[in-house]
Scaffold this motif. Structure first.
Motif, mmCIF file in Angstrom:
data_model
loop_
_atom_site.group_PDB
_atom_site.id
_atom_site.type_symbol
_atom_site.label_atom_id
_atom_site.label_comp_id
_atom_site.label_asym_id
_atom_site.label_seq_id
_atom_site.Cartn_x
_atom_site.Cartn_y
_atom_site.Cartn_z
ATOM 1 N N ALA A 167 3.443 9.308 -12.099
ATOM 2 C CA ALA A 167 3.893 7.810 -10.941
ATOM 3 C C ALA A 167 3.865 6.711 -11.807
ATOM 4 C CB ALA A 167 2.893 8.082 -10.158
ATOM 5 N N CYS A 221 1.869 2.829 -8.055
ATOM 6 C CA CYS A 221 1.834 4.154 -6.919
ATOM 7 C C CYS A 221 0.971 4.064 -5.870
ATOM 8 C CB CYS A 221 1.393 5.737 -7.436
ATOM 9 S SG CYS A 221 1.203 6.968 -6.581
ATOM 10 N N THR A 269 -0.455 9.613 -3.087
ATOM 11 C CA THR A 269 0.445 10.393 -2.478
ATOM 12 C C THR A 269 0.081 10.857 -0.977
ATOM 13 O OG1 THR A 269 -0.957 12.301 -3.261
ATOM 14 C CG2 THR A 269 0.963 11.619 -4.658
ATOM 15 N N CYS A 272 7.845 3.053 -5.412
ATOM 16 C CA CYS A 272 8.264 4.445 -5.583
ATOM 17 C C CYS A 272 9.890 4.576 -6.179
ATOM 18 C CB CYS A 272 8.035 5.215 -4.058
ATOM 19 S SG CYS A 272 6.398 4.919 -3.541
ATOM 20 N N CYS A 329 10.478 7.078 -8.836
ATOM 21 C CA CYS A 329 9.421 8.168 -9.340
ATOM 22 C C CYS A 329 10.202 9.387 -9.048
ATOM 23 C CB CYS A 329 8.291 7.659 -8.567
ATOM 24 S SG CYS A 329 6.646 8.920 -8.524
#
Ligand SMILES: Nc1ncnc2c1ncn2[C@@H]1O[C@H](COP(=O)(O)OP(=O)(O)OP(=O)(O)O)[C@@H](O)[C@H]1O
Ligand SMILES: Nc1ncnc2c1ncn2[C@@H]1O[C@H](COP(=O)(O)OP(=O)(O)OP(=O)(O)O)[C@@H](O)[C@H]1O
Ligand SMILES: [Mg+2]
Ligand SMILES: [Mg+2]
Ligand SMILES: [Zn+2]
Lengths: 322, 276
Positions: free
Chosen positions: A8, A12, A15, A26, A29
């Protein structure tokens, strides 16, 4: 770290965060699609694992304050000492202050390291019935800095709860950093499948501190964390030479007393400033053993008794409702 | 020629920080050691020395400076160059921008995780129209995490002269500040010096000095780490009550030992900035 994949980008959002797959970092990514689909936002399986793991812990108490340096770690440590002075009770102290761990020093465990055992990390023991866990035990030198962003800190807290071999406990005390951020959200979230008795809120008497502490109380209300009560620390200093009291941190808006009356919260006690408390902490000794007959030690003991009563009443209440 | 062109371009990119001469961070690994208090008093001392000063308060969960300067919660406005700071005085020599000004409800807890905090700080730091300042002091929350990295990332595009580290004398605090020095090394921030705060309390009734939080730890840490020791500030109830009421301590108590201590720290800091 389940929250932040290895591939990542630096920023980041994690998640499981609401921003997962949507934040500007993001873009590009490899995980963006999965995150944006919402699949990663399902409840973290660790919550259930932690629930199972801590089912043998009778009481869980968080020590919180919106303000820095008001004595959260000092209080957590002495609460742990006082509860463990009953040798029939098993007590553990968990330090989730990842960037500024104070517990190793205050508990006299500087330089100790954790050991890996078959069933996870084993905590460091002060006494047979008093276990301690802190990121300080994972650092190799007193110069090491933990420069971690939120998601990485959250991963560590998860590991502390899930992967430490806590055993059967009567009390788990959790010391937290100041504020209402990742550490606080994470500890509450990861403990959500367990029963938390409540939080003890620490403040000092002046408004500069109370204005932050009121926010912390709102935080508790938001996340439905019961408040056991408020401790006013550093409340007045009695000069050892002339016995006059000075309000070094003046309660200009009525101190914790007024705040508790306004918000309908119990005030557990007021601990005065005492140089021997600071010294005991530096030396890693329990002030309650060092100077047991001091006014501050007496206040401490009363507060601990109220907390014990609160915990046992909650048990009786639950039994009577089931 | 090319160089000056590049410089010009940088200046336009710098936006609000272009005319800020020196940027100093106030840091501490430890909470409640007096970062916000020292920031406030140094700003007041600089102002009394005839300097134009700004304070940038990036403590999202506990912004203290507005109260310490008795500024409360004004409405902030935007101009073409960004947010217009709020001035603490009619002469406009002390400017403040607190991230607290941008929050909807000042009493509400800001329960944000790191990435959201970083994003907000990132926008905010480069977007204040400071105008001309001699020194900009940046007050930070305790720790070495999202806020600190975000502030640095954004300020470094312009300049950061360095950081002053605040500690109280006892080992519980100097231990954390020792780690903060490593943070500074790793992020390439020069340590301008260490301030020991809350060292020694002189009883107003009998003049006996009690070292409530021990003594000398800040100076020892400076020696141990080869940092400059800027001085120590006593634990003074007149300072905490001035801070509570948002009064200018430096104006009210010019004859106190605390005043001299803060004044000499501010002078040492100014000369170290100017000798650069
Ligand atoms: N009642 C007291 N009298 C004198 N010293 C005290 C008292 N309570 C705490 N201290 C000292 O004050 C300092 C700050 O306390 P502590 O580290 O427990 O605060 P904290 O809220 O955990 O801080 P942080 O926000 O950095 O985690 C410590 O050195 C501690 O020993
Ligand atoms: N030298 C001093 N004498 C008396 N009181 C002081 C002194 N320095 C700071 N204080 C008081 O101690 C309290 C904590 O100081 P301050 O809020 O500046 O610390 P901080 O490091 O900014 O805290 P945080 O980590 O929460 O941001 C304040 O009420 C302040 O007025
Ligand atoms: Mg602490
Ligand atoms: Mg502060
Ligand atoms: Zn006295």
């Amino acid at each position: 770290m389940a929250d932040v994949p290895d591939n990542a980008p630096e920023h980041c959002p994690g998640t499981t965060s609401e921003q997962a797959g949507k934040s500007s970092s993001c873009e590009g990514c490899p995980n963006q699609k999965v995150c944006a689909s919402g699949a990663t936002k399902a409840p973290d399986p660790a919550i259930a694992e932690i629930g199972a793991k801590l089912s043998t812990v009778k009481h869980k108490i968080l020590v919180l304050s919106g303000k820095g340096g008001v004595g959260k770690s000092t209080f957590s440590a002495h609460l742990a000492h006082a509860l463990a002075s009953d040798s029939t009770k098993e007590v553990a102290l968990l330090d989730v202050d990842i960037c500024g761990p104070s517990i190793p020093r205050i508990m006299g465990l500087e330089g100790e390291q954790v050991h890996q055992s078959g069933s996870g990390w084993s905590p460091v023991y002060v006494d047979d019935n008093l276990a301690v866990m802190s990121i300080g035990f994972l650092l190799s030198s007193p110069d090491d800095a933990v420069i971690w962003r939120g998601p990485k800190k959250n991963g560590m807290i998860k590991q502390f709860l899930r992967d430490v071999d806590w055993g059967d406990l009567d009390y788990l005390i959790v010391d937290t950093p100041p504020g209402t951020s990742d550490e606080h959200l994470s500890i509450v979230q990861y403990l959500s499948a367990t029963h938390v008795d409540g939080a003890v809120i620490i403040t000092t008497p002046q408004e500069v501190s109370l204005q932050d502490v009121r926010k912390e109380i709102r935080f508790c209300q938001k996340v439905k964390l019961p408040i056991i009560g408020v401790v006013e620390n550093m409340s007045g200093f009695v000069c050892p030479s002339c016995k006059n009291t000075s309000q070094i941190f003046p309660p200009t808006t009525g101190g914790a007393e007024r705040m508790c009356a306004d918000l309908n919260l119990p005030l557990l006690g007021k601990v005065p400033l005492d140089p021997r408390i600071a010294r005991s902490c530096d030396e890693g000794k329990s002030f309650l053993n060092e100077v047991p007959d001091s006014p501050s030690a007496e206040v401490y003991q009363n507060i601990v008794q109220s907390i014990k009563d609160y915990c046992s009443n909650r048990v009786t209440e639950e039994q009577s409702t089931t | 020629m090319v160089e000056s062109l590049i410089q010009n371009m940088e200046q336009t990119n710098d936006g609000g920080l272009a005319q800020v001469r020196h940027v100093v961070l106030v840091l501490s690994g430890k909470g409640g050691v007096g970062k916000s208090t020292i920031t406030t008093e140094l700003a007041l001392a600089f102002r009394h020395a005839g300097k134009k000063v700004g304070i940038l308060d990036v403590d999202l969960c506990g912004p203290s400076i507005p109260r310490m300067l008795s500024i409360g919660r004004p409405d902030v406005h935007q101009c073409d160059a960004g947010w217009v700071p709020v001035y603490a005085d009619a002469q406009k020599s002390l400017a403040l921008m607190s991230i607290g000004f941008l929050l909807e409800d000042p009493d509400e807890a800001v329960v944000w995780r790191g990435p959201k905090k970083s994003a907000m700080i990132g926008q905010f730091v480069s977007d204040v129209a400071w105008g001309e300042l001699d020194v900009l002091l940046v007050d930070t929350p305790p720790g070495t995490s999202d806020e600190h990295l975000a502030v640095l990332e954004n300020l470094k595009k312009h300049r950061v002269d360095g950081a002053i580290l605040v500690t109280t004398p006892q080992a519980v605090s100097t231990g954390d500040v020792r780690r903060e020095i490593t943070f500074c090394k790793k992020t390439g921030v020069r340590v301008l010096g260490i301030v020991e705060n809350m060292s020694g309390f002189v009883c107003p009734h009998c003049s006996e000095c009690s070292n409530i939080f021990s003594k000398g730890g800040g100076e020892d840490l400076a020696k141990l780490t080869g940092s400059v020791f800027l001085g120590s500030v006593p634990l003074d109830p007149l300072l905490s009550s001035s801070i509570e009421e948002g009064k200018d301590f430096m104006q009210s108590f010019p004859n106190s030992a605390t005043f001299s201590a803060i004044n000499s720290i501010s002078q040492a800091l100014l000369s170290s900035l100017q000798n650069d």
